[in-house]
Write an enzyme that holds these catalytic residues in place. Structure first.
Site, PDB file in Angstrom:
ATOM      1  N   ASN A 262       0.817  -1.223   0.000  1.00 57.31           N
ATOM      2  CA  ASN A 262       0.000   0.000   0.000  1.00 57.31           C
ATOM      3  C   ASN A 262       0.848   1.270   0.000  1.00 57.31           C
ATOM      4  O   ASN A 262       0.400   2.329   0.395  1.00 57.31           O
ATOM      5  CB  ASN A 262      -0.948   0.014   1.213  1.00 57.31           C
ATOM      6  N   THR A 263       2.102   1.167  -0.463  1.00 54.15           N
ATOM      7  CA  THR A 263       2.951   2.360  -0.426  1.00 54.15           C
ATOM      8  C   THR A 263       2.706   3.253  -1.636  1.00 54.15           C
ATOM      9  O   THR A 263       3.203   4.368  -1.695  1.00 54.15           O
ATOM     10  CB  THR A 263       4.444   1.969  -0.381  1.00 54.15           C
ATOM     11  N   PHE A 338      16.886   3.192  -2.375  1.00 55.43           N
ATOM     12  CA  PHE A 338      15.536   3.119  -2.933  1.00 55.43           C
ATOM     13  C   PHE A 338      14.505   3.789  -2.033  1.00 55.43           C
ATOM     14  O   PHE A 338      13.663   4.536  -2.472  1.00 55.43           O
ATOM     15  CB  PHE A 338      15.168   1.655  -3.137  1.00 55.43           C
ATOM     16  N   GLY A 350       6.626  -6.744  -7.483  1.00 60.27           N
ATOM     17  CA  GLY A 350       5.629  -6.708  -8.557  1.00 60.27           C
ATOM     18  C   GLY A 350       4.905  -5.375  -8.604  1.00 60.27           C
ATOM     19  O   GLY A 350       4.687  -4.791  -9.670  1.00 60.27           O
ATOM     20  N   GLY A 351       4.558  -4.864  -7.425  1.00 55.54           N
ATOM     21  CA  GLY A 351       3.878  -3.569  -7.361  1.00 55.54           C
ATOM     22  C   GLY A 351       4.755  -2.482  -7.948  1.00 55.54           C
ATOM     23  O   GLY A 351       4.289  -1.591  -8.665  1.00 55.54           O
ATOM     24  N   ASP A 361      13.126   3.488 -10.193  1.00 57.33           N
ATOM     25  CA  ASP A 361      14.565   3.206 -10.093  1.00 57.33           C
ATOM     26  C   ASP A 361      14.890   1.824 -10.648  1.00 57.33           C
ATOM     27  O   ASP A 361      15.976   1.595 -11.170  1.00 57.33           O
ATOM     28  CB  ASP A 361      15.006   3.198  -8.616  1.00 57.33           C
ATOM     29  N   LEU A 405       0.733 -10.045 -12.693  1.00 62.71           N
ATOM     30  CA  LEU A 405       2.148 -10.410 -12.801  1.00 62.71           C
ATOM     31  C   LEU A 405       2.419 -11.476 -11.751  1.00 62.71           C
ATOM     32  O   LEU A 405       2.172 -11.267 -10.568  1.00 62.71           O
ATOM     33  CB  LEU A 405       2.998  -9.161 -12.543  1.00 62.71           C
ATOM     34  N   GLU A 804       5.056  31.089  14.767  1.00 62.67           N
ATOM     35  CA  GLU A 804       5.093  32.367  15.473  1.00 62.67           C
ATOM     36  C   GLU A 804       3.848  33.197  15.171  1.00 62.67           C
ATOM     37  O   GLU A 804       3.275  33.808  16.054  1.00 62.67           O
ATOM     38  CB  GLU A 804       6.358  33.149  15.094  1.00 62.67           C
ATOM     39  N   ARG A 882      16.042  42.982   9.589  1.00 62.74           N
ATOM     40  CA  ARG A 882      17.166  42.178  10.086  1.00 62.74           C
ATOM     41  C   ARG A 882      18.170  41.913   8.958  1.00 62.74           C
ATOM     42  O   ARG A 882      19.378  41.886   9.195  1.00 62.74           O
ATOM     43  CB  ARG A 882      16.670  40.868  10.711  1.00 62.74           C
ATOM     44  N   ALA A1081      13.254  34.845  18.026  1.00 63.94           N
ATOM     45  CA  ALA A1081      14.401  35.764  17.986  1.00 63.94           C
ATOM     46  C   ALA A1081      15.557  35.298  18.875  1.00 63.94           C
ATOM     47  O   ALA A1081      16.409  36.107  19.246  1.00 63.94           O
ATOM     48  CB  ALA A1081      13.968  37.184  18.376  1.00 63.94           C
ATOM     49  N   GLU A1263      19.265  30.859  16.690  1.00 59.69           N
ATOM     50  CA  GLU A1263      19.384  31.182  15.266  1.00 59.69           C
ATOM     51  C   GLU A1263      20.818  31.354  14.760  1.00 59.69           C
ATOM     52  O   GLU A1263      21.098  31.018  13.612  1.00 59.69           O
ATOM     53  CB  GLU A1263      18.612  32.487  14.976  1.00 59.69           C
TER      54      GLU A1263
END
Length: 1334
Positions: A262-263, A338, A350-351, A361, A405, A804, A882, A1081, A1263
């Protein structure tokens, strides 16, 4: 037919579901039906790993129990019949005992916001169940499917490496360049600080203590399986048990989808709103799971998981002669990058073939290898080669609707046959390729004469294609330069892409097809060279050799240095000690509660926003009739329902809901309210809106052309520019574009609003950095005073500025729905909505002109900055301010003018993001600085050092630099990184390697600390001391993973002189500390810490008489005595930063309280043929004053650096020409993964540099370190410069513009050579690109 019962186990408990709906995912079931909220929703598409769980089942073919990790967000519950699920709650808890995996990630500081932590824990746990003593490499590979946005990954790997059998230490491995035994000893260092954590304290892993596989499931292992049916609201799921059943079902329902992992289907259902009424699962059928070693190759059943295919092929490569396994090695090379383990362990081979993705790929590899496919249906069986005819069109295959398949045979290679597979993506791990290919050549026996040649590509058409026009012409030619030139010319012609091809990057993709063949050509030469020493084939130039090496990464090596606490500091005083994040153990066990983890209310409703699909249009009509038909529909809310004001936003230039007109794609028009989130999604799709389209302004260039800006130009000027430029020996001018960035906090925006039913009271639980604005915006919209609205924040799963102000878009809408229905309403945005609606970092365009002397000294600078602000003002002015205050980075420029314009465009409003305009301004500064160095022919580090400010200098905004430690950081970084020695090594490497180049660069940063809006520099705290001596502490800051609460507890503990275990912070709430500034900040520790300190002093003053009376008493004694004497034990504290406030109008006043400094030196290696780069080493020296908590501060430095690495090298937002965001999730938008961090990562906190301006001599750290990642950007630029110098015949200029981010596409296109010149695409004047920069 009646539906069957679904039976599975969760954490050892049996679950019997009588009404299993095939559309329900395991994640939704765990969180909603079972109340297990430790498993998190991060993206819903299997791309972030936050929902990782372990699945265990009895494998009948292997006759053993197998354990594997999976993404719960994609796993349908119907696929889990007779499966045991283990979640993070099932392996340990703080209430009983933590599992060693949980303990180690917590104690090694690998959990900051904690939202990704349960997924990390489960990935590691699954690995240990399968391999109790893994290698470091196995550990790293197990995290390919997990993302983290806070930590920068180093502490996670370092904590988990303690499980490795190579102990996280290479054991003096001679080949490992990063071995601690090879490090040159450096005598200049003061005593080495201890580690951030002590592995000796960890509980040992005892594999015998793990929960057992449910005996009931073990007893069923031989029971015959029968077909199962599950009927949902719209979908039927049929689990077939035999091949015959499956073929009958396929004949009965030819349109049914076959689902194993189911991916793919799961994502189409969730994000593309596809509906598949019948789903058939073939996972149980033996014939589809078998592996057969035949005479010509290995045959795999189509339902075999990619993980099992990979394992079988690895064994084959290890056991068979090398010439037979060329193809297998190619398949394994693609498998390596992959996807994450969670996908590979469930997705079927197969899928993967039948999905027929044009950028698959594996399909080009199978096609090039001549793999054979066996296809069956009721009564037929055929075997076809997987050649260019197998995919007739986009996502189509040769199969008829009733065929399936059955298996694929991957062939052995033969003597004289060579095979390679290549792929280039934005990020190595778990990324979709831009171009992918499989290449095979077979020579006539004993010669180098071509007998067969196959070059197959993905990403070059709407399907996988074979370049057979080109390859046909080469048969019986010899493997030499002539063949190389002909094939390249042929490919350039045959694999043409139109300039508006989907996916864009046309020149890059065309160049890759040639680069890949060149790599293949060299690789074959390299292999032939071993067999044919005579001159039968072309010679391999030794400087070309490195182009054939497959990507390989050394084991990571890290150093963290910090100053120990002074001798004699009391044990109870934790300030300066590396205390783990206070909630880390709860985060690691899944017990930490985030907004969406709050249990559902009895009568709670779910809301989903309805947003615009056009960038600029008038709304003509809204039709909700379809939405009303969805089960569970309650109401639609829009501007007409608002009792108070529809006007909102920081500049009062926004609306809660759009009325009459929309000004960006994703502009909120209304919202649907239903009983469940799934129904809400369907209802929102059912709302039909008609528009009258208006012309839209998308990019900075559009805005400049149409003079579309927010407010007047901002400007800072000092000195005499005319005079400066006239004195200069040299003037360089140019421009630089810096792309935007999505926050990608792992937890998307979430709000729960609970109406109280009297006097307009409402309580909101929100994932926000800004409780104050959340409260006032809701009150204003409802038309009630602020005292009726309470906003509560326990913690956030990351913020980075994205929460924010923009969190109010969601919270205000949810509050209205709660007001209208009188019931609690919840909304957590899906990742795609979040990325579309909430804006990100501002894209910038800088145009500069810089005047300088021959010596490299800068005398004059003029920069025009343009930012893409989007469709409302929000914080854009502050961001540009800034930028203008950081356009010097750390350099003294006598004559300077900087201007800034905010472009008003039809994009979602851009907003605060860690660094807040600073990084953009400083990147432009470093860009012109590097051009100055190149023009003068001087080393860049000399020119940078020469222009650096000195202690006591005035900046161009007239602030005096006091405690200016930047030169110290610089010298220390040069020394510790062995900069000069490595610089000559890099030059040597670049001489010896033609197609790989290295670059080394050192970059400083100076970051001003304060809100630029003066009144925001204030904070409050509230302390309650209870009669048992325990302390409840509250302050104005929110916790988003940065460890603020931990630091506040440390501050209070030191001030009150009591152990931190007596102090607790529960949450941040508008009812305890009012009118707070946003947690932003970088100043939250400074201001809240000072407020906490003040409150503690008040309490201490009141306790003083009782201490005098009883000097030997305990804290509890004094507290009790004070209470019995009726003395108040509750106090508030308040702090405001003194004398800050700058005016742009008069260029006067002090904008910053102080500055934080740092320096980074980075080395990279680029692959000039593919544009790939790897980060070899980074050394950072950061001045954070006297650190309150070195573990947290180093975590902030590393986390910010890696986020900056994303900004400058990986993360690219793509917009269609109509202003529609294309990159809406982790599949298309790539944040750094484990493999992107520098192999060698060294962070050192500057010693002996107390900062008298902040609490306990500390400094702000959130930051400032982000910009240091620019050292990687400019190291890449250095490497490209070396590549261009080598191919100077292609008329390359010494100065060239490299825009940010430096993606593989930009790197490859900048390395001009014979391949790029063959791949230039002619662009007609009127064409519409696939995407455009904004």
């Amino acid at each position: 037919m009646t539906a069957d019962e679904l039976v599975f186990f969760v954490n050892g408990k049996k679950v019997v579901e009588k009404n299993a709906d095939p559309e329900t995912t395991l994640l939704a079931y765990l969180r909603r039906n079972l109340g297990l909220s430790g498993t998190k929703l991060g993206c819903g598409e299997g791309g972030c790993g936050a929902c990782t769980v372990m699945l265990s089942k009895y494998d009948r073919l292997q006759n053993k129990i197998i354990h594997f990790s999976a993404n719960a967000c994609l796993a349908p519950i119907c696929s889990l019949h007779h499966v045991a699920v283990t979640t993070v709650e099932g392996i340990g808890s703080t209430k009983s005992r933590l599992h060693p995996v949980q303990e180690r990630i917590a104690k090694s500081h690998g959990s900051q916001c904690g939202f990704c932590t349960p997924g990390m824990v489960m990935s590691m746990y699954t690995l240990l169940r399968n391999q109790p003593k893994p290698t470091v490499e196995e550990i790293e590979n197990s995290f390919q499917g997990n993302l983290c946005r806070c930590t920068g990954y180093r502490p996670i790997i370092q904590g988990f490496r303690t499980f490795a059998r190579d102990g996280g230490c290479c054991g003096g491995n001679v080949d490992n360049p990063n071995c601690c035994m090879n490090q040159k000893k450096d005598d200049t260092q003061v005593t080495q600080s201890p580690c951030l954590f002590n592995p000796e304290e960890f509980m040992p892993l005892d594999p015998t203590q793990e929960p057992i596989f449910p005996p009931e499931l073990l007893r069923l292992k031989d029971a015959p399986r029968k077909q199962l049916r599950f009927e949902g609201e719209r979908v039927t799921w049929i689990q077939a048990s035999t091949l015959k059943e499956l073929l009958d079902l396929k004949a009965q329902y030819p349109e049914a989808k076959l689902v194993v992992g189911n991916t793919e289907i799961g994502i189409e259902m969730k994000f593309k709103n596809r509906l598949f009424p019948v789903i058939v699962s073939p996972a149980w059928i033996p014939e589809l799971n078998v592996v057969e070693h035949g005479p010509e190759g290995i045959s795999f059943g189509a339902a075999c998981t990619l993980e099992s295919v990979e394992k079988t092929l690895k064994d084959a490569v290890a056991n068979l002669p090398a010439h037979k396994t060329e193809v297998f090695k190619g398949v394994l090379e693609q498998m390596r990058w992959f996807a994450g383990k969670q996908v590979k362990s469930v997705a079927s081979i197969g899928g993967n073939i039948i999905t027929a993705s044009p950028i698959s790929d594996l399909n080009p590899v199978f096609m090039a290898s001549g793999a054979k496919l066996t296809i069956v249906s009721r009564g037929t069986r055929r075997t076809v080669p997987m050649d260019h005819t197998f995919f007739p069109g986009y996502r189509k295959t040769l199969l008829t609707p009733e065929e399936i398949l059955l298996s694929i045979e991957i062939p052995y290679s033969r003597e004289g046959e060579f095979f390679s597979a290549f792929k280039q993506a934005s990020r190595r791990e778990d990324d979709i390729a831009k171009v992918t290919c499989g290449m095979r050549v077979l020579f006539q026996p004993g010669t180098t004469q071509v007998k067969e040649l196959a070059l197959c590509y993905g990403g070059m058409a709407d399907r996988t294609i074979s370049a057979f026009k080109t390859t046909r012409k080469q048969l019986s030619n010899f493997w030499n330069e002539k063949l190389l030139h002909e094939v390249c010319a042929g490919l350039a012609e045959e694999l043409y892409l139109a300039p508006d091809a989907p996916g864009g990057m046309v020149d890059f993709r065309r160049t890759l097809t040639l680069s890949f063949f060149f790599k293949f050509y060299l690789t074959v030469l390299h292999k032939l060279g071993k067999e044919h020493p005579e001159d039968k084939c072309g010679k391999l130039d030794p400087t070309f050799a490195s182009a054939t090496f497959l990507f390989q990464k050394d084991p990571p090596a890290n150093v963290q240095l910090f100053q120990e606490v002074p001798k004699g500091q009391s044990e109870e005083d934790t300030v300066g000690r590396p205390l783990p994040h206070l909630a880390s153990a709860m985060q690691a066990s899944g017990e930490a509660v985030y907004c969406d983890d709050i249990p559902r209310y009895e009568n709670e409703l779910s809301l989903r926003l309805v947003t615009s699909t056009l960038a600029h249009a008038k709304i003509k009509s809204i039709d909700i009739s379809e939405a009303q038909k969805v089960p569970g529909f309650v109401c639609f809310v829009s501007a007409d329902d608002i009792p108070g004001s529809n006007t909102t936003g920081l500049g009062d230039d926004e609306t809660v809901f759009a009325k009459d007109k929309v000004t960006c794609v994703g502009h909120i028009i209304g919202a649907v309210v239903t009983d469940t989130p799934e129904h809400a999604q369907r209802a929102a799709q059912g709302v039909k809106i008609t528009y009258e389209e208006l012309p839209a302004i998308i990019s900075i260039e559009d805005a400049i052309k149409n003079n579309s800006f927010w407010g007047p130009e901002l400007k800072i000027e000092k000195g005499d520019l005319r005079k400066g430029f006239s004195e200069a020996d040299n003037i360089v001018s140019g421009e630089l574009y810096i792309g935007g960035q999505d926050h990608f906090y792992l937890e998307t925006h979430c709000t729960i609003a609970v109406p109280k039913g009297e006097a307009g009271e409402m309580e909101l639980f929100v994932s926000t950095q800004n409780t104050n604005k959340t409260q006032s915006f809701v009150a204003n919209m409802l038309g009630v005073p602020a005292n009726r609205i309470v906003v509560r924040v326990k913690r956030m799963g990351g913020g980075f500025g994205g929460k924010e102000t923009r969190s109010t878009l969601v919270s205000t809408a949810v509050a209205l729905a709660a007001h209208k229905t009188g019931r609690p309403v919840r909304c957590m945005l899906d990742r795609d909505e979040d990325m579309l609606i909430t804006g990100g970092r501002h894209p910038y365009l800088g145009r500069y002109k810089v005047g300088f002397m021959k010596t490299g000294r800068i005398v004059a600078l003029e920069v025009e900055h343009y930012s893409n602000a989007g469709n409302s003002l929000d914080l854009s002015r502050g961001v540009m301010e800034r930028t203008l205050l950081h356009m010097d980075n750390g350099y003294k420029i006598p004559n300077i003018r900087g201007t800034g314009r905010l472009c008003k465009t039809n994009l979602s409003s851009n907003t605060a993001f860690r660094g807040f305009g600073g990084p953009q301004g400083m990147l432009i500064a470093e860009h012109w600085m590097s051009e100055v160095a190149v023009t003068c022919g001087l080393p860049a580090e000399e020119v940078r050092r020469k222009n650096m400010y000195k202690e006591g200098d005035l900046t161009y905004f007239d602030q005096k630099l006091e405690g200016f430690t930047l030169p110290r950081c610089w010298d220390e970084c040069l020394a510790s990184s062995q900069y000069h020695a490595r610089k000559s090594e890099v030059d040597k490497f670049n001489k010896e390697n033609c197609w790989k180049k290295r670059g080394l660069c050192i970059i400083p940063t100076k970051f001003g600390i304060s809100f630029l809006t003066p009144f925001l520099n204030q904070a409050g705290a509230l302390i309650h001391v209870y009669t048992d001596g325990s302390v409840l502490l509250t302050h104005g800051g929110t916790e988003m993973g940065q460890g603020l609460h931990t630091k506040m507890v440390q501050v209070a503990g030191k001030a009150l002189k009591i152990p931190t275990s007596k102090i607790y912070i529960s949450e941040t709430s508008t009812s305890t500390v009012p009118n707070t500034s946003p947690t932003a900040a970088s100043v939250s520790t400074d201001i809240n810490g000072q407020a906490v300190y003040e409150a503690c002093q008040t309490i201490l003053k009141r306790l003083e008489p009782f201490k005098r009376k009883n000097p030997n008493g305990s804290w509890e004694d004094w507290v009790k005595a004070a209470y019995q004497d009726a003395v108040s034990l509750s106090a508030t504290g308040f702090y405001k930063t003194p004398n800050v406030g700058y005016s742009f109008e008069t260029n006067s006043g002090k904008p910053f309280h102080y500055f934080t400094y740092g320096v980074a030196c980075s080395e990279v290696e680029i692959d000039c043929l593919t544009g790939d780069h790897k980060n070899l080493r980074t050394d950072i020296v950061m001045d954070v004053g006297c650190s309150l908590n070195p573990a947290i501060d180093i975590g902030q430095v590393e986390g910010a650096f890696v986020q900056g690495l994303g900004l400058f090298t990986l993360e690219e937002l793509h917009y269609s020409p109509e202003g529609n965001l294309i990159t809406r999730g982790p599949s298309t938008y790539k944040i750094p993964a484990f493999g992107n961090i520098p192999t060698e990562f060294r962070v050192s906190l500057l010693r002996d540099s107390p900062n008298k301006k902040a609490i306990y001599a500390s400094k702000a750290v959130g930051e400032p370190p982000l910009f240091l990642a620019a050292s990687v950007f400019f190291a890449i630029k250095d490497a490209i410069r070396a590549a261009r110098a080598q191919h100077a015949d292609n008329n390359t200029k010494a100065l060239f513009q490299l825009d940010s981010p430096a993606t593989p596409e930009k790197i490859r296109n900048a390395c001009v050579d014979k391949f790029t010149t063959l791949s230039v695409t002619d662009v007609p004047g009127n064409y519409k690109p696939w995407s455009r920069r904004v």
